[in-house]
Write an enzyme that holds these catalytic residues in place. Structure first.
Site, PDB file in Angstrom:
ATOM      1  N   ARG A   1       3.810  -8.887  -4.068  1.00  0.00           N
ATOM      2  CA  ARG A   1       4.467  -7.722  -4.666  1.00  0.00           C
ATOM      3  C   ARG A   1       5.885  -8.050  -5.145  1.00  0.00           C
ATOM      4  O   ARG A   1       6.339  -7.513  -6.174  1.00  0.00           O
ATOM      5  CB  ARG A   1       4.485  -6.570  -3.653  1.00  0.00           C
ATOM      6  CG  ARG A   1       5.120  -5.271  -4.165  1.00  0.00           C
ATOM      7  CD  ARG A   1       4.938  -4.160  -3.145  1.00  0.00           C
ATOM      8  NE  ARG A   1       5.825  -3.034  -3.359  1.00  0.00           N
ATOM      9  CZ  ARG A   1       5.533  -1.963  -4.103  1.00  0.00           C
ATOM     10  NH1 ARG A   1       4.377  -1.894  -4.736  1.00  0.00           N
ATOM     11  NH2 ARG A   1       6.393  -0.964  -4.213  1.00  0.00           N
TER      12      ARG A   1
ATOM     13  N   ILE B   1       8.116   1.385  -9.927  1.00  0.00           N
ATOM     14  CA  ILE B   1       6.957   0.769  -9.292  1.00  0.00           C
ATOM     15  C   ILE B   1       6.622   1.659  -8.102  1.00  0.00           C
ATOM     16  O   ILE B   1       7.488   1.979  -7.287  1.00  0.00           O
ATOM     17  CB  ILE B   1       7.226  -0.699  -8.866  1.00  0.00           C
ATOM     18  CG1 ILE B   1       5.987  -1.294  -8.168  1.00  0.00           C
ATOM     19  CG2 ILE B   1       8.468  -0.831  -8.005  1.00  0.00           C
ATOM     20  CD1 ILE B   1       6.098  -2.797  -7.912  1.00  0.00           C
ATOM     21  N   SER B   2       5.384   2.128  -8.044  1.00  0.00           N
ATOM     22  CA  SER B   2       4.998   3.083  -7.001  1.00  0.00           C
ATOM     23  C   SER B   2       5.051   2.452  -5.618  1.00  0.00           C
ATOM     24  O   SER B   2       4.904   1.240  -5.463  1.00  0.00           O
ATOM     25  CB  SER B   2       3.579   3.603  -7.265  1.00  0.00           C
ATOM     26  OG  SER B   2       3.530   4.372  -8.433  1.00  0.00           O
ATOM     27  N   GLN B   3       5.243   3.298  -4.602  1.00  0.00           N
ATOM     28  CA  GLN B   3       5.262   2.802  -3.237  1.00  0.00           C
ATOM     29  C   GLN B   3       3.893   2.231  -2.886  1.00  0.00           C
ATOM     30  O   GLN B   3       2.863   2.659  -3.422  1.00  0.00           O
ATOM     31  CB  GLN B   3       5.650   3.906  -2.269  1.00  0.00           C
ATOM     32  CG  GLN B   3       4.613   4.999  -2.085  1.00  0.00           C
ATOM     33  CD  GLN B   3       5.094   6.090  -1.147  1.00  0.00           C
ATOM     34  OE1 GLN B   3       5.485   7.159  -1.604  1.00  0.00           O
ATOM     35  NE2 GLN B   3       5.054   5.829   0.141  1.00  0.00           N
ATOM     36  N   PRO B   4       3.837   1.254  -1.989  1.00  0.00           N
ATOM     37  CA  PRO B   4       2.563   0.614  -1.649  1.00  0.00           C
ATOM     38  C   PRO B   4       1.477   1.599  -1.236  1.00  0.00           C
ATOM     39  O   PRO B   4       0.318   1.452  -1.642  1.00  0.00           O
ATOM     40  CB  PRO B   4       2.950  -0.332  -0.506  1.00  0.00           C
ATOM     41  CG  PRO B   4       4.382  -0.670  -0.771  1.00  0.00           C
ATOM     42  CD  PRO B   4       4.981   0.585  -1.333  1.00  0.00           C
TER      43      PRO B   4
END
EC number: 2.1.1.77
Length: 216
Positions: A38, A64-67
């Protein structure tokens, strides 16, 4: 492996353990999150934030979206459309597309912001990922490559883009957050022979989907 690489590997494993605790149970999805680095999708000065469970700005008003969000959307897709050709709407950093690629999908991705599309395409090439990229209005899909076994929209839509629904293959699934600015319901549509089945899940917050069949 240098000390920074070891640290990033440790943090990635920690991230996967947190995803398990948050309810992500699909082993294929967890393996993909473990395999994709990531931090490569962050600028060097921001890589220390790569494995925190939060969204992070990547410029041009995008994130960028959270995991957990990525894992949740991916799990919904994998459960219903476990293989084949998928279309992502909103390339952003490229991380979601990379996760889909790691799962064995043939991945196509569209990004409205040309600079982000070009940056992601260069990164995919450097990583050896064969992912097809284009820039443009994602709400219109990629008709030349349709139908798709899965479509994933990584921005909040005011309603389901009809054009995307009709680019699904039979039994294909569309995962899309739908709702007002700032809060949407994760929604899944699955194409059947004579209808579309709809399921509604938890609340999420995404940047707005811009385009002819989005927020305009």
């Amino acid at each position: 492996m240098d000390s920074n690489s070891r640290l990033m590997t440790f943090r990635r494993r920690e991230m996967v353990e947190k995803l398990k605790l948050s309810g992500i149970a699909d082993n294929r999805v967890l393996a993909a999150f473990l395999s994709v680095e990531r931090h490569r999708f962050f600028d060097k000065e921001s890589q220390e934030y790569a494995y925190a469970d939060g969204a992070y700005p990547i410029g041009y008003g995008q994130t960028i979206s959270q995991p957990y969000t990525v894992a949740c959307m991916t799990s919904l897709l994998v459960e219903r459309s476990p293989s084949g050709k998928v279309l992502e709407i909103g390339t952003g950093s490229g991380y979601q597309a990379a996760i889909l690629y790691a799962l064995g999908y043939r991945v196509y991705t569209i990004e409205r912001v040309v600079e982000l599309s070009e940056k992601a395409e260069k990164l995919f090439s450097a990583l050896g990922f064969s992912i097809m990229c284009r820039s443009g209005d994602g709400t219109l899909g990629w008709p030349e490559e349709a139908p798709f076994d899965g479509i994933m929209v990584t921005a909040g839509a005011p309603h389901c883009p009809e054009t995307l629904l009709h680019q699904l293959a039979l039994d294909g699934s569309l995962v899309v957050p739908i709702g007002a600015h700032g809060l949407q319901k994760m929604t899944v549509f699955q194409r059947k022979k004579d209808r579309f089945e709809k399921e509604v899940f938890s609340d999420f917050a995404f940047v707005p989907l811009i385009g002819r069949e989005g927020w305009g």
